[in-house]
Motif scaffolding. Structure first.
Motif, mmCIF file in Angstrom:
data_model
loop_
_atom_site.group_PDB
_atom_site.id
_atom_site.type_symbol
_atom_site.label_atom_id
_atom_site.label_comp_id
_atom_site.label_asym_id
_atom_site.label_seq_id
_atom_site.Cartn_x
_atom_site.Cartn_y
_atom_site.Cartn_z
ATOM 1 N N ARG A 548 56.104 46.876 55.904
ATOM 2 C CA ARG A 548 55.125 46.594 56.968
ATOM 3 C C ARG A 548 54.437 45.241 56.731
ATOM 4 N NH1 ARG A 548 53.729 52.002 55.977
ATOM 5 N NH2 ARG A 548 51.738 51.369 55.033
ATOM 6 N N ILE A 549 54.188 44.914 55.460
ATOM 7 C CA ILE A 549 53.583 43.616 55.156
ATOM 8 C C ILE A 549 54.501 42.480 55.588
ATOM 9 C CG2 ILE A 549 52.912 42.106 53.242
ATOM 10 C CD1 ILE A 549 51.800 44.569 51.819
ATOM 11 N N VAL A 550 55.796 42.617 55.311
ATOM 12 C CA VAL A 550 56.750 41.578 55.721
ATOM 13 C C VAL A 550 56.736 41.415 57.237
ATOM 14 C CG1 VAL A 550 59.192 40.982 55.827
ATOM 15 C CG2 VAL A 550 58.208 41.842 53.698
ATOM 16 N N SER A 551 56.738 42.546 57.967
ATOM 17 C CA SER A 551 56.747 42.480 59.435
ATOM 18 C C SER A 551 55.451 41.870 59.962
ATOM 19 C CB SER A 551 56.939 43.881 60.013
ATOM 20 O OG SER A 551 58.162 44.443 59.572
ATOM 21 N N ALA A 552 54.303 42.284 59.379
ATOM 22 C CA ALA A 552 53.020 41.789 59.881
ATOM 23 C C ALA A 552 52.839 40.305 59.607
ATOM 24 C CB ALA A 552 51.877 42.586 59.250
ATOM 25 N N LEU A 553 53.235 39.862 58.421
ATOM 26 C CA LEU A 553 53.065 38.446 58.086
ATOM 27 C C LEU A 553 54.082 37.560 58.800
ATOM 28 C CD1 LEU A 553 52.294 38.580 54.246
ATOM 29 C CD2 LEU A 553 50.717 38.657 56.183
ATOM 30 N N GLY A 554 55.191 38.142 59.227
ATOM 31 C CA GLY A 554 56.184 37.361 59.956
ATOM 32 C C GLY A 554 55.828 37.118 61.409
ATOM 33 N N GLU A 555 54.875 37.876 61.935
ATOM 34 C CA GLU A 555 54.454 37.650 63.317
ATOM 35 C C GLU A 555 53.717 36.312 63.438
ATOM 36 O OE1 GLU A 555 52.089 40.921 64.451
ATOM 37 O OE2 GLU A 555 53.715 42.406 64.304
ATOM 38 N N PRO A 556 53.833 35.616 64.566
ATOM 39 C CA PRO A 556 53.183 34.304 64.723
ATOM 40 C C PRO A 556 51.678 34.408 64.528
ATOM 41 C CG PRO A 556 54.770 34.676 66.473
ATOM 42 C CD PRO A 556 54.660 35.972 65.744
ATOM 43 N N HIS A 557 51.131 33.405 63.872
ATOM 44 C CA HIS A 557 49.698 33.334 63.623
ATOM 45 C C HIS A 557 49.084 32.424 64.685
ATOM 46 C CE1 HIS A 557 49.828 35.137 59.479
ATOM 47 N NE2 HIS A 557 51.107 34.778 59.628
ATOM 48 N N GLN A 558 48.320 33.032 65.572
ATOM 49 C CA GLN A 558 47.697 32.278 66.662
ATOM 50 C C GLN A 558 46.365 31.716 66.162
ATOM 51 O OE1 GLN A 558 49.253 31.693 69.414
ATOM 52 N NE2 GLN A 558 50.957 33.123 69.100
ATOM 53 N N LEU A 559 46.337 30.395 65.989
ATOM 54 C CA LEU A 559 45.138 29.716 65.544
ATOM 55 C C LEU A 559 44.690 28.740 66.610
ATOM 56 C CD1 LEU A 559 46.189 28.962 61.854
ATOM 57 C CD2 LEU A 559 44.757 30.834 62.669
ATOM 58 N N PRO A 560 43.434 28.353 66.621
ATOM 59 C CA PRO A 560 42.969 27.384 67.626
ATOM 60 C C PRO A 560 43.778 26.089 67.577
ATOM 61 C CG PRO A 560 41.097 28.365 66.479
ATOM 62 C CD PRO A 560 42.326 28.830 65.762
ATOM 63 N N GLY A 561 44.499 25.856 68.635
ATOM 64 C CA GLY A 561 45.281 24.628 68.727
ATOM 65 C C GLY A 561 46.589 24.658 67.983
ATOM 66 N N ALA A 562 46.998 25.801 67.444
ATOM 67 C CA ALA A 562 48.248 25.845 66.681
ATOM 68 C C ALA A 562 48.762 27.265 66.619
ATOM 69 C CB ALA A 562 48.037 25.311 65.266
ATOM 70 N N THR A 563 50.084 27.370 66.598
ATOM 71 C CA THR A 563 50.769 28.640 66.371
ATOM 72 C C THR A 563 51.675 28.451 65.165
ATOM 73 O OG1 THR A 563 50.711 29.222 68.716
ATOM 74 C CG2 THR A 563 52.310 30.370 67.320
ATOM 75 N N VAL A 564 51.480 29.265 64.163
ATOM 76 C CA VAL A 564 52.177 29.090 62.893
ATOM 77 C C VAL A 564 53.024 30.316 62.631
ATOM 78 C CG1 VAL A 564 51.899 28.761 60.412
ATOM 79 C CG2 VAL A 564 50.335 27.628 61.996
ATOM 80 N N GLU A 565 54.270 30.084 62.204
ATOM 81 C CA GLU A 565 55.161 31.166 61.796
ATOM 82 C C GLU A 565 55.453 31.026 60.311
ATOM 83 O OE1 GLU A 565 58.646 31.368 64.123
ATOM 84 O OE2 GLU A 565 57.600 31.734 66.019
ATOM 85 N N LEU A 566 55.327 32.137 59.611
ATOM 86 C CA LEU A 566 55.543 32.157 58.169
ATOM 87 C C LEU A 566 56.646 33.147 57.819
ATOM 88 C CD1 LEU A 566 51.859 32.272 56.835
ATOM 89 C CD2 LEU A 566 53.298 30.262 57.153
ATOM 90 N N HIS A 567 57.207 32.930 56.644
ATOM 91 C CA HIS A 567 58.144 33.876 56.057
ATOM 92 C C HIS A 567 57.615 34.250 54.678
ATOM 93 C CE1 HIS A 567 61.158 33.144 59.194
ATOM 94 N NE2 HIS A 567 60.832 31.857 59.091
ATOM 95 N N CYS A 568 58.139 35.308 54.135
ATOM 96 C CA CYS A 568 57.648 35.738 52.827
ATOM 97 C C CYS A 568 58.752 36.404 52.030
ATOM 98 C CB CYS A 568 56.452 36.676 52.961
ATOM 99 S SG CYS A 568 56.810 38.217 53.824
ATOM 100 N N SER A 569 58.534 36.458 50.743
ATOM 101 C CA SER A 569 59.403 37.184 49.814
ATOM 102 C C SER A 569 58.519 38.159 49.060
ATOM 103 C CB SER A 569 60.087 36.221 48.840
ATOM 104 O OG SER A 569 60.844 35.263 49.538
ATOM 105 N N VAL A 570 58.969 39.405 48.945
ATOM 106 C CA VAL A 570 58.135 40.467 48.375
ATOM 107 C C VAL A 570 58.879 41.130 47.223
ATOM 108 C CG1 VAL A 570 56.931 42.636 48.821
ATOM 109 C CG2 VAL A 570 57.018 40.862 50.584
ATOM 110 N N GLY A 571 58.160 41.321 46.110
ATOM 111 C CA GLY A 571 58.703 42.038 44.970
ATOM 112 C C GLY A 571 57.819 43.214 44.608
ATOM 113 N N LEU A 572 58.418 44.325 44.198
ATOM 114 C CA LEU A 572 57.686 45.523 43.808
ATOM 115 C C LEU A 572 58.033 45.898 42.382
ATOM 116 C CD1 LEU A 572 58.413 46.170 47.101
ATOM 117 C CD2 LEU A 572 57.037 48.134 46.502
ATOM 118 N N ALA A 573 57.040 46.470 41.686
ATOM 119 C CA ALA A 573 57.251 46.973 40.333
ATOM 120 C C ALA A 573 56.351 48.175 40.125
ATOM 121 C CB ALA A 573 56.942 45.901 39.294
ATOM 122 N N GLU A 574 56.853 49.178 39.419
ATOM 123 C CA GLU A 574 56.076 50.366 39.118
ATOM 124 C C GLU A 574 55.111 50.092 37.971
ATOM 125 O OE1 GLU A 574 59.179 53.909 40.406
ATOM 126 O OE2 GLU A 574 58.993 53.343 38.301
#
Length: 866
Positions: A548-574
């Motif tokens: 869900r974090i990957v999906s949420a952070l991948g959505e466009p970020h609507q900022l005043p005067g700019a739209t930004v798209e980001l990608h991410c890499s996620v690692g998990l450990a117990e």
């Protein structure tokens, strides 16, 4: 050369032999007088003269030696010289009975006066007697008052008043003895030389006054002489002692001026008792008694006036000191409390109302513990108890930190220093200085909180995450997982849109993270564009949260005067998978790195294989940079043959890394590493050069046999790439038509116009182009009309997994566009038959020919041409 004069050492004390011999001789002479062997006056003169000359010589010798040794300082002789002069005057006075002049009492009185003056002055200069001349004069006056009172009392004794000539001697003797007694008793410290000299001088003066009273030839003269000899010997013993330590420098005390009330009361009591007794016994006073009484009263009145003046001066100094003290404590930043041994507050400084709003009736008389917060009472009482037990005696004041109630019934953070002043009589209590440290404590707490907080996003920072991670691991069960998130694209936003927009993006990312996690989860910013989430969920919910974090952070970020798209890499450990918190974080970060290597917007779990792969990746990255120079890079070539006649028409150059320990490494692993290191262009250039050199060696006169090389988009889109290709072809004497540049279909969609322009530049040189792995990407068939390519190399997925109709459409379209069709990945006879049936003219794959080194390819070509 001048020889320095040695400084004379102080003389030693009187020797034991001389101390016993001289007084012994004097005692023998007196005994002879008592036995009638010598006249009484002669025996007295001889004995006193012998002892007096010896004592005078010893004292004067000591005074002169000290005077020389201490650079001529007058006081340095410590009064020895004046005591010696007093002894000499006493010796001369003792000769009067032997001389027996007409005015015998007058001569004795004169000698006694000189001796008393010398004794008083000398003893006042002895070590420890007095520190200054005003003190010496005051003590002399105290002694004079006592002496006049005693003389008045002695005068009233029957028989004394009958001898008026002896009255002056009596007055001088009592005055001198009293002054010497006061000086000796008031000396601080009281050294033995002062006692010896004082006792000796007192005996001498009393004995000389007795000589003035006793008639000529009286046996009492011999007793008086014995007292004179003893007194002179004692004065000589004390005045010549040199093995003394200097008196300590003590601070001035009011007692040095106030003669103390016993010294004032004793003379008055003696005079009053003597006057009352005389009045009861005689019932009248003669004129001399009245004069004596008036003198005594005058001296006591003056003494009383001096005492009153001293008391007023002392009281004035006390008022000034008290005013200074009150101004200090009233304007101080600390509250001062005085506690008794029961820890009851006996006094508080005036600053209490200003600093804490406390009135005296609210504090004084209450226990100190009642002012402290209940949670802090035990610690405070333990510290105060140690002070009362004397554990901190001689050390610095003890510090107590506790909350204290103010006048508004609010608790304030305070620090108190406790000083044990029970040994000071004027205080006799514990002194507590209380300081309000609320602002400092608030600042410390704020700094502590900020040290665990990311200032930009408001999330926990790395330090706070490690603290919470350690605390979570200590819980029973240790269930939970750590998610590490690395954002891609923030640096580009900072470069293109500015830092403000980049910071706004990070704030938005933190907001989305907080909206996704649970109440017990801890979001944190590790630094830069790296975030983390400590979650208490088990493995499956934690993986779902990461998705869900990957999906949420991948959505466009609507900022005043700019739209930004980001990608991410996620690692998990117990959390249970590491021995400590640092290792858990390292495991999650390794999983994140593996996720980044595989691709963007992915979630990867940590396992030991991930760490092995990452170590392999880092080792390859370290060694790839110098692989070409070490001769570890190599090329293999896979022939492309006609599907109808099996005749080879060309080869594709394939890169191999012959690693000395890891073996052969294929392009699928080499090219991502080269892209990460930024050396893809250097590898492409090396491949092009080596491939053209090999083609020249195999040529065999066939000008239609071609060579294909794979080129990445970065190298293809550089402006100088066509120039490098032309230079390489010219260097090896190859015609441009024999070189085919392959471009992967997956790269075309990145920038179609730029790819078209680059391929057009190559076509102008005569170099052909091929679209590699067609059918594996999203390239539209309409793009084939725009791309200046000459060859279409079909993906293996079209031949093995796709329907025949799709394959037929692609081949038919390519042939209508005039493209040569090459079927790749032919590994079975069935695949060859299917590609031939679809209309493919050429094929490439293991079923036709395996990749081989240049030497074997040359033999392969010779065999198939024959």
């Amino acid at each position: 050369m001048a020889v320095p004069h040695p400084v004379p050492a102080p003389p030693r004390s009187i020797g034991r032999g001389a101390l016993l011999a001289v007084p012994g001789v004097a005692a023998v002479l007196l005994a002879a007088g008592a036995a009638g062997m010598l006249p009484v006056a002669l025996a007295l003169a001889a004995a006193v003269g012998c002892a007096g000359l010896f004592a005078t010589a010893s004292l004067m010798r000591t005074a002169i030696a000290l005077h020389r040794a201490e650079n001529g300082a007058f006081v340095s002789c410590r009064g020895a010289g004046l005591v010696g002069l007093g002894t000499l005057a006493s010796t001369a006075s003792a000769l009067v009975p032997w001389w027996d002049p007409p005015q015998r009492a007058g001569w004795l009185t004169a000698g006694l006066s000189v001796a008393a003056a010398c004794y008083v002055a000398g003893i006042s200069l002895l070590p420890g007697a007095a520190s200054s001349w005003p003190v010496r004069l005051r003590r002399a006056f105290d002694g004079l008052g006592l002496g006049v009172s005693l003389a008045f009392a002695a005068y009233l004794v029957p028989g004394v008043s009958a001898r008026p000539a002896a009255v002056p001697a009596l007055l001088i003797a009592t005055g001198g003895v009293a002054i010497v007694t006061v000086i000796v008793l008031r000396a601080r410290p009281r050294p033995r030389p002062s006692i010896w000299c004082g006792a000796g001088a007192g005996l001498v003066m009393l004995a000389l006054s007795a000589l003035a009273v006793l008639p000529p030839g009286s046996p009492g003269l011999l007793a008086a002489g014995l007292l004179i000899v003893a007194g002179m010997t004692a004065a000589a013993v004390g005045g010549t002692r040199r093995d003394l330590t200097p008196p300590p420098a003590t601070p001035r005390s009011p007692d040095q001026y106030l003669a103390s009330y016993p010294l004032l009361a004793v003379p008055a009591a003696v005079g009053v008792v003597a006057a009352v007794w005389h009045l009861l016994a005689v019932r009248r006073f003669d004129n001399q008694a009245i004069v004596f009484g008036l003198v005594m009263v005058s001296v006591l009145v003056v003494r009383e006036l001096l005492v009153v003046r001293d008391i007023r001066n002392y009281a004035g100094r006390l008022r000034v000191a008290e005013a200074h003290f009150r101004s200090l404590v009233a304007g101080a930043t600390d509250l001062t409390l005085v506690l008794d041994e029961q820890l009851m507050v006996r006094w508080q400084s005036p600053a209490a109302a200003r600093l804490f709003g406390l009135r005296d009736d609210e504090v004084i008389g209450r226990r100190f513990a009642d002012l402290i917060h209940p949670e802090d009472v035990a610690d405070a009482q333990a510290v105060i108890g140690s002070v009362l037990a004397g554990e901190h005696e001689g050390g610095p004041p003890v510090l107590v930190s506790a909350r204290m109630r103010d006048g508004a019934r609010l608790w304030r953070d305070t620090e108190s220093t406790i000083s044990d002043q029970r040994g000071v009589p004027e205080v006799a209590a514990l002194v507590v200085h209380v300081r309000d440290v609320g602002e400092r404590v608030h600042l410390e707490r704020t700094l502590h909180r900020l040290s665990y907080l990311d200032q930009l996003t408001g999330l926990a920072n790395r330090r706070a995450l490690m603290r919470d991670l350690l605390a979570h691991r200590r819980r029973p069960g240790r269930r939970g997982n750590l998610i590490v998130i690395d954002l891609h694209g923030v640096a580009e936003v900072n470069d293109s849109r500015g830092r403000e927009v980049g910071d706004a993006v990070l704030v938005e990312v933190s907001r989305r993270l907080k909206a996704l996690i649970g109440e017990e989860d801890v979001p944190a910013r590790l630094g830069g564009d790296e975030f983390a989430v400590l979650t208490t969920e088990s493995a499956v919910p934690a993986y779902a949260l990461a998705t869900r974090i990957v999906s949420a952070l991948g959505e466009p970020h609507q900022l005043p005067g700019a739209t930004v798209e980001l990608h991410c890499s996620v690692g998990l450990a117990e959390l249970a998978g590491g021995v400590d918190s640092e290792e858990v974080l390292r495991h999650a970060d390794l999983a994140r790195q593996r996720s980044r290597q595989i691709g963007l917007d992915r979630v990867e779990w940590y396992d030991p294989d991930v760490e092995i792969q990452l170590h392999r990746r880092m080792e390859l990255e370290r060694q790839l940079l110098g692989a070409a120079g070490r001769g570890e890079l190599d090329l293999v070539f896979q022939p492309v043959t006609g599907l109808r006649d099996g005749r080879p028409v060309g080869v594709e150059a394939l890169l191999r890394w012959r690693h000395p320990t890891l073996g052969t490494i294929l392009p699928e692993e080499i090219l991502p590493i080269a892209a990460a290191l930024g050396i893809t262009a250097e590898l492409d250039e090396w491949v092009l050069d080596e491939a053209c050199r090999s083609l020249t060696a195999w040529a065999g006169g066939e000008s239609d046999f071609w060579l294909s090389v794979n080129v990445g988009p970065r190298e293809l889109l550089t402006a100088r790439f066509p120039e490098r290709v032309a230079a390489t072809l010219k260097r090896y004497g190859l015609t441009p038509e024999r070189l085919v540049v392959e471009v992967a279909e997956t790269w075309i969609a990145e920038d179609v116009p730029a790819i078209v322009a680059a391929l057009s530049g190559l076509r102008k040189l005569g170099v052909r182009a091929a679209l590699d792995d067609f059918g594996s990407g999203q390239t539209s068939l309409s793009h084939l009309r725009r791309l200046p390519v000459d060859m279409l190399k079909l993906s293996q997925s079209l031949l093995t997994g796709g329907p025949d109709t799709v394959l037929d459409v692609v081949v038919s379209l390519g042939r209508r566009l005039g493209l040569e069709i090459v079927a790749k990945g032919l590994e079975t006879p069935e695949g060859i038959d299917r590609a031939s049936a679809a209309g493919c003219r050429y094929g490439q794959g293991f079923a036709l020919a395996h990749p081989a080194p240049a030497e074997r390819i040359e033999a392969y070509l010779e065999t198939h041409r024959a």
